[in-house]
Structure formats: C-alpha cells, structure tokens
Design an enzyme around this catalytic site. Structure first.
Site, PDB file in Angstrom:
ATOM      1  CD  GLU A   1     -37.073  -5.656  36.679  1.00 21.20           C
ATOM      2  OE1 GLU A   1     -37.098  -5.986  35.481  1.00 21.20           O
ATOM      3  OE2 GLU A   1     -36.491  -4.637  37.094  1.00 21.20           O
TER       4      GLU A   1
ATOM      5  CD  GLU B   1     -32.638  -4.843  38.668  1.00 21.74           C
ATOM      6  OE1 GLU B   1     -32.863  -4.128  37.664  1.00 21.74           O
ATOM      7  OE2 GLU B   1     -32.755  -6.076  38.671  1.00 21.74           O
TER       8      GLU B   1
END
Length: 505
Positions: free
Chosen positions: A191, A305
């Site tokens: 991320e 995810e």
C-alpha cells in the site's frame, strides 16, 4: 493491511421467480415463498475457487509461533489454500540486514528459512511481500503507527537495496531450488499510496522502488515472478502498467486491495454511497477493465487483500454476517480475478497491539485460542462448491457441479450487518435433476456460531480452558441434515444472515 485510516444496504432478498406449477398451497402460505429454478441443462462455465487460493496473515515473525502454525493448518484443512502473504519480512526483528563496525552489509537468512520452512511443511507457499525497510538501510527513521513500528522510508543507498534483494533471492533459489521458488510470487511493498511508503512524491518514488526490486529479482532468475503495486483502494494499476510498458520493467502480474467499507471517493473518485456487499467486486471490476484496456490485457490480477471491513467491527468480521457476504462476493467477482486473498486467516495478529479480548472484530477466520469464527465456517462450506458454475437466475444463490457430476449450491439471506434481517423461505424447483434427497448444511445463529455460548458464560476476557473448549464446541458446524426432495422441490427457511450449502444426491 492498511492502518486504521478513517473511521447499507437494502436487505438483498432471494430473487422471486414465478413458476407456473407452484402449488396453490404455497401461493397461499402465510410466509412469502421465493422460488429458484435449478436447471441442470443451463449454460455453465469453469469455476475455479479463486477466493481460497491465498490468505493474508500477521507479520512475518509471527509465523514462528505455534498458535499461528496451528491456525494455518486448520485453514489449510478446510480450504486447501496454496499461498500466504504477510508484511515485515525485512523488519529488524527478522534479522535479515545488519552492518558491521565498518558499515558493510551483513545478511542473515536464518529466520527467513525457519519462516518459509514452516509454511512449506504445511503445504503452503509464500506470496513474498517485500517489506519493510531495515532500519540501518533507511534514508530516514520513519516509523509507521503499527504497534511493531515498521520503517517505511526509502533506502539511503539504492545499490545496497539492490544487493539485498539479489542476495535474498539467490539464497532462496539455493536453499529451495529454482523449480520451487519459481512457483512463488514476489510483490513489491504494501500500500505505497498510503502511509506505508514515505517517499516524496509517492507514486514516482514507488516506481523507483519497484524498478530496482524487479530488476534485481529478474537478474537472479527470469523465472521468478514479480508484481505490484499492492495499493490500497484499487489504485495505480493502470498507471503501473503504463510505467512498466514504457520503461520496459518486468511485470508478471498486478496486485491491489480494497475493503468493503472503503469509500466511493477513495476508490472511484465519486460521492456515491456504495453498499458493503457491492464495493469489493465493483472495485475488482474496475481494475479488471483497466487491465483489459491496457497494453498488457492478459496480465493476471491478484487481489492481495480484501475483507468486509478494514476496521475492528465485531458485528461484521466476528459475526454470521460473513457467510452471506462471502457467498455473494464470490458470486459477483467470478471471472474477474485470478485469485483473492482474504485478510486474514488468523487473529494471531498484532498491528494494533497484543490481543486484549478473544472477540474484538479481528480480521482472522480463527479467534484467539483457536476458536473458529462464523467466517471460518463460511469458507468451510463454500469450499464444497463444485468447479463448474451453472447459470442461475438468482442474486442470492450459486449453482455448481463437481467433477463427479453432483450438483452443489449455496443459498443465502443477506442483510446489512446493522440489520437483524428477516427469515426467508426458499423453494428450489429442480428441472432435469433426478436427486431424491439433499444434504443441507446451515450457518446461522444456531449453527456454527459461538456467540450464544459466549454470552451464556459471561463473555470472559480471559476464558478458562474449560470455557475455551465450550466455545470451540459451539463454533463447530453440525453434520448436514438429510432433506427429502418431493415432487422435484425442496423448501428451506433461512433466518437473517443465514447461509445454506446444499448437496443434491
């Protein structure tokens, strides 16, 4: 998993189909009947179990704990998953990178081997997330807010980073063999569009990180697979493809993340309200379309995810809500993605610190003390679906066929987590199906849910050994019920948030 960044939906009823031969008794019943036609001759397509190929987990060092490994084996048993992903492989606690008195790099792969040996012994391969920055290699001491304080700085010396990546990959190939390691995936960072990457001008400096890492990996062996950008909120994938194409940087797959409670503004740049049961697959579809419209239309998409929430919401991730939510997500995302990684398989997890109570809305399928949650049982039931999907005119059912020809379907009663939901009665009308009975497995408040037992024993913060056994027993799914099929029909009633797995015999 992202940091706790910022802190619905009409109840989705089962599709009502009007069937000419529904009896007057059913039509006059006090409770409305939903009729779903099961047509064995309807069109079909392959249905790989993309939702259970990979799971996320707590950071790398936790994989050395027996509780982690026990939970991993339990989830492997019900899903036969193939890969696990975690953060923090290069955190100082793993001991990979150090420097001697003269400032020269010193590598130590002892814990790396123990981590990966443990996974492979359980039949699970690593999905290697390359993160975070060793403290002595960091340009600045920029620590993330997670309890274990990973360093999210770029390196102070790109040559040292390149050498570390090359030494790491060479060690893996020497230790496990290229035929094994070529089946792994290498993913660059986590991320970077959020606070997990502290490079100035996040996207441009992430390209630097990706380019250096991917080229170092490929120099060890072109057979090693590398990808990214592993972004939150389904971001940067189209830009990533353009960058790699223009700069001729290796890219074997793309990866990104989304959670069902992400906002439309963050994911799509709009002000709309997207319900929790639609966000994930709308995001997947967005990225799927970006890939197809790109110069690399055949790149695999790995959703590394996802979950129904990125917050700790016990009424969501610890509850039976997860059964219908997972089933409907599987229905919607079919055909759009190579694999999806549920975050996470276990509550052996410390991003917010040491677990303070067994049921706090953790992301895992298994709570502290090895207590399965309803989400665990949802995966257990949905694993029984076949590998061929048959068309079905319903938004709350999946019809599949196993290799042996047996029909298996999932049927659910979805409501938003803040709603109790109402019971739904569903009649399955079998067309071209000779089955005489069905095995019906249920997941609801009374089947496969520990909550009533937990309330009965006073919801202890530190349950005794006896109470732990009671909770585990309460969480067990009972054996399937045998139901007779009469007149080519089978009727079942699902309570709010109920999920049924039906095997036609």
């Amino acid at each position: 998993m992202r940091a706790m960044r910022h802190w619905h939906i009409l109840g989705l009823g089962l599709l009502l189909m009007v069937w000419p031969n529904v009896s007057q008794v059913e039509a006059q019943s006090a409770q409305p009947q939903d009729v779903i036609v099961i047509d064995a001759a309807a069109p079909r397509h392959p249905f790989p179990h993309y939702w259970e190929k990979m799971f996320g987990s707590g950071r790398a060092i936790l994989s050395l704990r027996e509780s982690y490994r026990s939970d991993l084996r339990s989830v492997k048993q019900i899903t036969d998953f193939s890969y696990v992903r975690f953060h923090g492989l290069f955190n100082d606690e793993v001991g990979v990178y150090d420097e001697d008195a003269a400032g020269n790099p010193v590598y130590n792969f002892s814990y790396i081997d123990q981590i990966y040996d443990g996974l492979l012994a359980s039949g699970v391969r690593p999905f290697v997330e390359i993160s975070f920055m060793p403290n002595k290699m960091a340009a600045r001491n920029i620590l993330h807010a997670f309890w274990y304080k990973p360093n999210v700085s770029p390196p102070k010396d790109w040559n040292r980073w390149d050498d570390l990546i090359a030494a790491f990959c060479r060690h893996l190939v020497e230790h496990y063999g290229i035929d094994e390691v070529s089946q792994w995936y290498f993913e660059v960072w986590n991320e970077p569009n959020l606070d997990f990457w502290a490079g100035d001008r996040k996207q441009e400096t992430y390209w630097d990180l990706y380019d250096h890492t991917a080229l170092a990996i490929k120099k060890v062996s072109p057979r090693l697979r590398v990808g990214g950008p592993a972004t939150a909120q389904a971001a940067w994938v189209d830009a990533m493809i353009r960058h790699c194409d223009e700069k001729h940087i290796p890219l074997d797959y793309v990866s990104t993340h989304v959670y069902a409670n992400d906002t439309a503004k963050d994911v799509f740049g709009t002000q709309e309200e997207i319900p929790r049961d639609q966000m994930v697959c709308r995001a997947v579809n967005k990225v799927h379309n970006q890939i197809k419209a790109s110069t690399m239309p055949n790149l695999p998409l790995i959703w590394s995810e996802f979950n129904a929430s990125y917050k700790n919401e016990p009424e969501v991730t610890d509850s039976i809500y997860m059964g219908p939510w997972m089933a409907d997500m599987i229905r919607q995302c079919d055909g759009l993605v190579e694999s999806m990684s549920y975050w996470t398989f276990s509550d052996v997890f410390e991003e917010q610190g040491v677990v303070k109570t067994p049921f706090y809305g953790g992301y895992g399928l298994i709570a502290e003390d090895g207590i399965p949650k309803p989400a665990f049982n949802a995966f257990k039931l949905l694993h029984k679906l076949g590998d061929e999907r048959i068309d079905l005119d319903s938004k709350s059912a999946l019809l599949t066929r196993r290799k042996d020809g047996q029909l298996v379907l999932a049927v659910w009663n979805y409501s938003a987590p803040e709603q109790a939901g109402t019971a739904r009665t569903i009649t399955l009308h079998l067309k071209g199906v000779s089955a005489k009975h069905a095995l019906v497995s249920l997941l609801d408040h009374e089947h496969g849910d520990f909550h009533s037992t937990n309330e009965k024993i006073g919801a202890p913060r530190y349950p005794t050994m006896k109470q732990i056994e009671e909770l585990r027993h309460a969480a067990d799914l009972p054996p399937p019920e045998v139901r007779q099929i009469k007149g080519g029909q089978l009727t079942i009633t699902l309570p709010g948030h109920g999920l049924a797995l039906i095997e036609l015999k």
